[in-house]
Write an enzyme that holds these catalytic residues in place. Structure first.
Site, PDB file in Angstrom:
ATOM      1  N   ILE A 141       0.840  -1.209   0.000  1.00 29.36           N
ATOM      2  CA  ILE A 141       0.000   0.000   0.000  1.00 29.36           C
ATOM      3  C   ILE A 141       0.877   1.262   0.000  1.00 29.36           C
ATOM      4  O   ILE A 141       0.553   2.252  -0.657  1.00 29.36           O
ATOM      5  CB  ILE A 141      -0.927   0.024   1.251  1.00 29.36           C
ATOM      6  CG1 ILE A 141      -1.842  -1.211   1.263  1.00 29.36           C
ATOM      7  CG2 ILE A 141      -1.749   1.309   1.322  1.00 29.36           C
ATOM      8  CD1 ILE A 141      -2.825  -1.272   0.131  1.00 29.36           C
ATOM      9  N   THR A 167      11.174   2.818  19.776  1.00 30.69           N
ATOM     10  CA  THR A 167      11.923   2.957  18.523  1.00 30.69           C
ATOM     11  C   THR A 167      12.969   1.860  18.320  1.00 30.69           C
ATOM     12  O   THR A 167      13.552   1.753  17.255  1.00 30.69           O
ATOM     13  CB  THR A 167      12.662   4.317  18.465  1.00 30.69           C
ATOM     14  OG1 THR A 167      13.656   4.323  19.493  1.00 30.69           O
ATOM     15  CG2 THR A 167      11.716   5.474  18.655  1.00 30.69           C
ATOM     16  N   ARG A 224     -10.055 -23.504 -16.429  1.00 29.32           N
ATOM     17  CA  ARG A 224      -9.834 -24.646 -17.322  1.00 29.32           C
ATOM     18  C   ARG A 224     -11.150 -25.169 -17.905  1.00 29.32           C
ATOM     19  O   ARG A 224     -11.156 -25.920 -18.855  1.00 29.32           O
ATOM     20  CB  ARG A 224      -9.193 -25.810 -16.556  1.00 29.32           C
ATOM     21  CG  ARG A 224      -7.797 -25.532 -16.037  1.00 29.32           C
ATOM     22  CD  ARG A 224      -7.141 -26.770 -15.456  1.00 29.32           C
ATOM     23  NE  ARG A 224      -6.036 -26.398 -14.580  1.00 29.32           N
ATOM     24  CZ  ARG A 224      -4.812 -26.092 -15.012  1.00 29.32           C
ATOM     25  NH1 ARG A 224      -4.527 -26.123 -16.285  1.00 29.32           N
ATOM     26  NH2 ARG A 224      -3.867 -25.757 -14.151  1.00 29.32           N
ATOM     27  N   GLU A 270     -15.534 -31.019 -13.627  1.00 31.04           N
ATOM     28  CA  GLU A 270     -14.539 -30.765 -12.579  1.00 31.04           C
ATOM     29  C   GLU A 270     -14.925 -31.487 -11.286  1.00 31.04           C
ATOM     30  O   GLU A 270     -14.063 -31.915 -10.527  1.00 31.04           O
ATOM     31  CB  GLU A 270     -14.409 -29.247 -12.316  1.00 31.04           C
ATOM     32  CG  GLU A 270     -13.317 -28.890 -11.316  1.00 31.04           C
ATOM     33  CD  GLU A 270     -13.141 -27.391 -11.076  1.00 31.04           C
ATOM     34  OE1 GLU A 270     -13.898 -26.572 -11.657  1.00 31.04           O
ATOM     35  OE2 GLU A 270     -12.247 -27.027 -10.297  1.00 31.04           O
ATOM     36  N   HIS A 330     -12.854 -12.577 -14.922  1.00 30.17           N
ATOM     37  CA  HIS A 330     -12.703 -11.973 -13.592  1.00 30.17           C
ATOM     38  C   HIS A 330     -12.755 -10.454 -13.688  1.00 30.17           C
ATOM     39  O   HIS A 330     -11.699  -9.800 -13.754  1.00 30.17           O
ATOM     40  CB  HIS A 330     -11.370 -12.405 -12.968  1.00 30.17           C
ATOM     41  CG  HIS A 330     -11.351 -13.838 -12.571  1.00 30.17           C
ATOM     42  ND1 HIS A 330     -11.677 -14.255 -11.304  1.00 30.17           N
ATOM     43  CD2 HIS A 330     -11.068 -14.948 -13.289  1.00 30.17           C
ATOM     44  CE1 HIS A 330     -11.590 -15.573 -11.254  1.00 30.17           C
ATOM     45  NE2 HIS A 330     -11.218 -16.020 -12.442  1.00 30.17           N
ATOM     46  N   MET A 332     -20.253 -18.285 -11.967  1.00 31.36           N
ATOM     47  CA  MET A 332     -21.045 -18.327 -13.201  1.00 31.36           C
ATOM     48  C   MET A 332     -21.327 -19.773 -13.578  1.00 31.36           C
ATOM     49  O   MET A 332     -22.444 -20.130 -13.970  1.00 31.36           O
ATOM     50  CB  MET A 332     -20.261 -17.609 -14.311  1.00 31.36           C
ATOM     51  CG  MET A 332     -20.836 -17.739 -15.684  1.00 31.36           C
ATOM     52  SD  MET A 332     -20.120 -19.123 -16.622  1.00 31.36           S
ATOM     53  CE  MET A 332     -20.306 -18.490 -18.272  1.00 31.36           C
ATOM     54  N   GLN A 333     -20.331 -20.634 -13.425  1.00 35.39           N
ATOM     55  CA  GLN A 333     -20.524 -22.044 -13.765  1.00 35.39           C
ATOM     56  C   GLN A 333     -21.591 -22.649 -12.858  1.00 35.39           C
ATOM     57  O   GLN A 333     -22.414 -23.459 -13.313  1.00 35.39           O
ATOM     58  CB  GLN A 333     -19.192 -22.799 -13.661  1.00 35.39           C
ATOM     59  CG  GLN A 333     -18.150 -22.282 -14.671  1.00 35.39           C
ATOM     60  CD  GLN A 333     -16.771 -22.926 -14.519  1.00 35.39           C
ATOM     61  OE1 GLN A 333     -16.528 -23.708 -13.602  1.00 35.39           O
ATOM     62  NE2 GLN A 333     -15.853 -22.583 -15.425  1.00 35.39           N
ATOM     63  N   GLU A 391     -13.316  -8.303 -11.506  1.00 33.51           N
ATOM     64  CA  GLU A 391     -12.758  -7.623 -10.328  1.00 33.51           C
ATOM     65  C   GLU A 391     -11.306  -7.191 -10.542  1.00 33.51           C
ATOM     66  O   GLU A 391     -10.838  -6.236  -9.926  1.00 33.51           O
ATOM     67  CB  GLU A 391     -12.879  -8.529  -9.089  1.00 33.51           C
ATOM     68  CG  GLU A 391     -11.965  -9.764  -9.038  1.00 33.51           C
ATOM     69  CD  GLU A 391     -12.490 -10.978  -9.786  1.00 33.51           C
ATOM     70  OE1 GLU A 391     -13.380 -10.812 -10.647  1.00 33.51           O
ATOM     71  OE2 GLU A 391     -11.996 -12.109  -9.529  1.00 33.51           O
ATOM     72  N   CYS A 443     -16.743 -16.520 -12.597  1.00 36.40           N
ATOM     73  CA  CYS A 443     -15.987 -17.712 -12.973  1.00 36.40           C
ATOM     74  C   CYS A 443     -16.684 -18.966 -12.426  1.00 36.40           C
ATOM     75  O   CYS A 443     -17.718 -19.344 -12.951  1.00 36.40           O
ATOM     76  CB  CYS A 443     -14.534 -17.572 -12.542  1.00 36.40           C
ATOM     77  SG  CYS A 443     -13.450 -18.572 -13.585  1.00 36.40           S
ATOM     78  N   LYS A 448      14.662  10.918  17.694  1.00 37.55           N
ATOM     79  CA  LYS A 448      15.389   9.726  18.144  1.00 37.55           C
ATOM     80  C   LYS A 448      15.595   8.759  16.968  1.00 37.55           C
ATOM     81  O   LYS A 448      16.707   8.262  16.740  1.00 37.55           O
ATOM     82  CB  LYS A 448      14.553   9.053  19.231  1.00 37.55           C
ATOM     83  CG  LYS A 448      15.337   8.163  20.145  1.00 37.55           C
ATOM     84  CD  LYS A 448      14.465   7.830  21.345  1.00 37.55           C
ATOM     85  CE  LYS A 448      15.007   6.672  22.117  1.00 37.55           C
ATOM     86  NZ  LYS A 448      14.082   6.225  23.142  1.00 37.55           N
ATOM     87  N   GLY A 508     -13.462 -20.102  -7.786  1.00 41.28           N
ATOM     88  CA  GLY A 508     -12.859 -21.144  -6.955  1.00 41.28           C
ATOM     89  C   GLY A 508     -12.533 -22.390  -7.764  1.00 41.28           C
ATOM     90  O   GLY A 508     -12.807 -22.473  -8.963  1.00 41.28           O
TER      91      GLY A 508
END
Ligand code: GLN
Length: 551
Positions: free
Chosen positions: A20, A190, A463, A406, A508, A385-386, A510, A382, A225, A355
């Protein structure tokens, strides 16, 4: 102007938010008109994180060019609004792989191949590759791990050498450290920082700037310091105090003059920074008018980093809709047809996550069915959706037992099947359908209206796909295939037009959402969820809680 390199190391502990800080500094330099990229060097031996479990590593971030990378690259893209690539993430595994391949080719001409110089040279060449592309004024290099780790040593040594090889005036070293607060003593301490800087110095690297993570403000005496004992100027001790949102960090770093110190030291000529957009965004994130709940159904929900980009895409989309999205984390293993209504009560949208593998699938199917039959906005990504397709095949098309191969190789209705070119693949690393592919959108579909375009591209990592031999059954029964890959005729998007908002995407989305360019499907999904919330009394107003964002 020659490319400048900023090396960022971390000390005391991991998880201080080095990614970040790198992304925030990058944003501040971009706001000054500089061309910047950020590179992550990871000290682990995996060639890339693609084969790692999300519990180990969090999300695998995929770039346009199909590299499976560290999730920090997501921060870089979201903050800087840039595209990263394979070159932006280098691991020890990759370095050794390249060195050993060269050795096998005889490229070292009979020499003994050693950590120094061969590994350190290889690291340097990976760093220089970005700078030498001519595309950047500044390359920020984040060195993963914590100073003092054995596995970080070759990187620190490579940086030490690089400083001389590219000219010391062209490099800067920033060290991120922790100044802990000891409640019993009532004091900030520190010493850990002093030790960390000492360890770094023993490897020949003296930081130019120290960024100190802290829960309390550093007063003048603490700063002096740190400065005195760590050999830096007082104004080069930068406080990084806990923020309300990671997106506030660039503003805090600007208040602390991190960017000014960097440009002065590197003698960079820049214009005054323009952070108006950023400020507006942070204002929207910190002071939304309302809040809605959206369920995220997945099997790695105990570990939120597994869904990092989804979480961030919701923050971006929430800001556009002036509404905070509160994610309700739903473990798919525990979801059943019986308890789904109870577990999802009060949510205004349901996202079924990506996943791999069969665990939790029946729970995901229950979530899809609940969203579909109760008109709750639904977004499947992904694997999500499947699942939407499997649920439709079973419960609307009447294909009992329809499944993905799968999870069930023997299914009578393999509505999701392995892609033909994936069938004979034996190596697991880097062999999925990865990266950017085109998607043609059907006019008037939810997706097309959200994008406001007819041809888009998005990133992939899978896949399996909708089975082209069986997909007729879906369309015969009202499911629409509204996004198709034009080259290979693969289904990219499915929708149910009668539903208020039901969209499943094979890609994807996102991974492409940034502060400046929130992802259109997320924006539209949140919009639909806000609408649903307002009509179902699940919308909470937050008008009274506004707290101004400091400039
Ligand atoms: N396991 C599924 C596939 O490989 C989905 C992958 C994903 O969700 N990224 O196709």
């Amino acid at each position: 102007m020659s490319t400048k390199y900023i090396f960022v190391t971390g000390g005391v502990t991991s998880s201080l938010g080095k990614g970040i800080i790198c992304a925030s500094l990058g944003r501040l330099l971009v706001a000054r008109g500089l061309k910047v990229t950020v590179q992550k060097l990871d000290p682990y031996i995996n060639v890339d994180p693609g084969t790692m479990n999300p519990y180990e590593h969090g999300e695998v971030y995929v770039t346009d060019d199909g590299a499976e990378t560290d999730l920090d690259l997501g921060h870089y893209e979201r903050f800087l609004d840039i595209k990263t690539s394979q070159s932006n993430n280098v691991t020890t595994g990759r370095i050794y792989y390249d060195v050993i391949s060269k050795e096998r080719q005889g490229a070292y001409l009979g020499k003994t191949v050693q950590v120094i110089p061969h590994i350190t040279d290889e690291i340097q060449s990976h760093v220089l590759k970005l700078g030498q592309s001519g595309n950047y004024d500044v390359v920020i290099v984040e060195i993963g791990g914590t100073v003092g780790d054995i596995e970080s040593l070759p990187y620190i040594e490579a940086v030490r050498q690089l400083k001389y090889n590219v000219g010391r005036a062209n490099t800067l070293s920033i060290h991120l450290t922790l100044v802990p607060y000891l409640a019993a003593a009532g004091e900030l301490k520190t010493k850990p920082t002093q030790h960390s800087v000492k360890t770094l110095s023993e490897s020949g690297l003296q930081p130019d700037i120290l960024v100190c993570r802290t829960e309390h403000h550093l007063d003048e005496s603490i700063r002096s310091k740190v400065a005195r004992f760590c050999n830096v100027d007082l104004e080069d001790v930068i406080e990084s105090i806990d923020a309300r949102s990671i997106y506030e960090v660039p503003l805090l770093m600007q208040q602390q003059k991190l960017d000014e110190r960097v440009i002065e030291k590197l003698k960079l000529e820049t214009k005054e920074p323009n952070l108006d957009n950023w400020l507006g965004f942070v204002e929207a994130v910190c002071n939304p008018s309302g809040e809605i709940k959206i369920a995220l159904v997945g099997k790695y929900v105990e570990h939120h980093d597994s869904y990092k980009s989804i979480v961030e895409a919701f923050i971006h989309a929430g800001a556009v809709n002036d509404c905070k999205v509160k994610i309700i984390w739903i473990q798919s293993d525990n979801l059943t047809a019986k308890n789904v209504a109870k577990k999802l009560a009060g949510v205004s949208g349901i996202l079924v996550a990506p996943g791999f593998g069969g665990r939790g699938i029946e729970g995901k199917l229950s979530a899809v069915k609940y969203a579909r039959t109760n008109d709750i906005p639904f977004f499947g990504i992904c694997l999500g959706m499947q699942c939407a397709v499997i649920e439709y095949a079973r419960n609307v098309c009447g294909w009992d037992g329809a499944n993905s191969t799968e999870f069930d190789q023997e299914t009578e209705y393999p509505i999701i099947d392995i892609m033909p070119d994936q069938k004979d693949i034996e190596n697991m690393g880097g062999t999925m359908r990865l990266g950017k592919y085109a998607c043609k959108l059907e006019k008037g579909s939810y997706a097309q209206k959200a994008y406001g375009a007819e041809l888009v591209d998005e990133r992939h990592r899978h896949r399996y796909e909708v089975n082209n031999n069986l997909r007729y059954k879906l369309t015969e029964n009202g499911m629409k295939l509204t996004g198709m890959n034009p080259e290979r005729d693969l289904v990219e998007i499915v929708e149910i037009p009668e539903h208020p908002w039901f969209v499943g995407v094979q890609f994807h989305p996102e991974l492409r959402s940034t502060v400046n360019n929130p992802q259109p499907l997320f924006v539209d999904f949140v919009k639909a969820s806000v609408k649903y919330a307002k009509s179902n009394s699940t919308y909470s107003s937050l008008k009274e809680n506004k707290v101004a964002v400091e400039k």
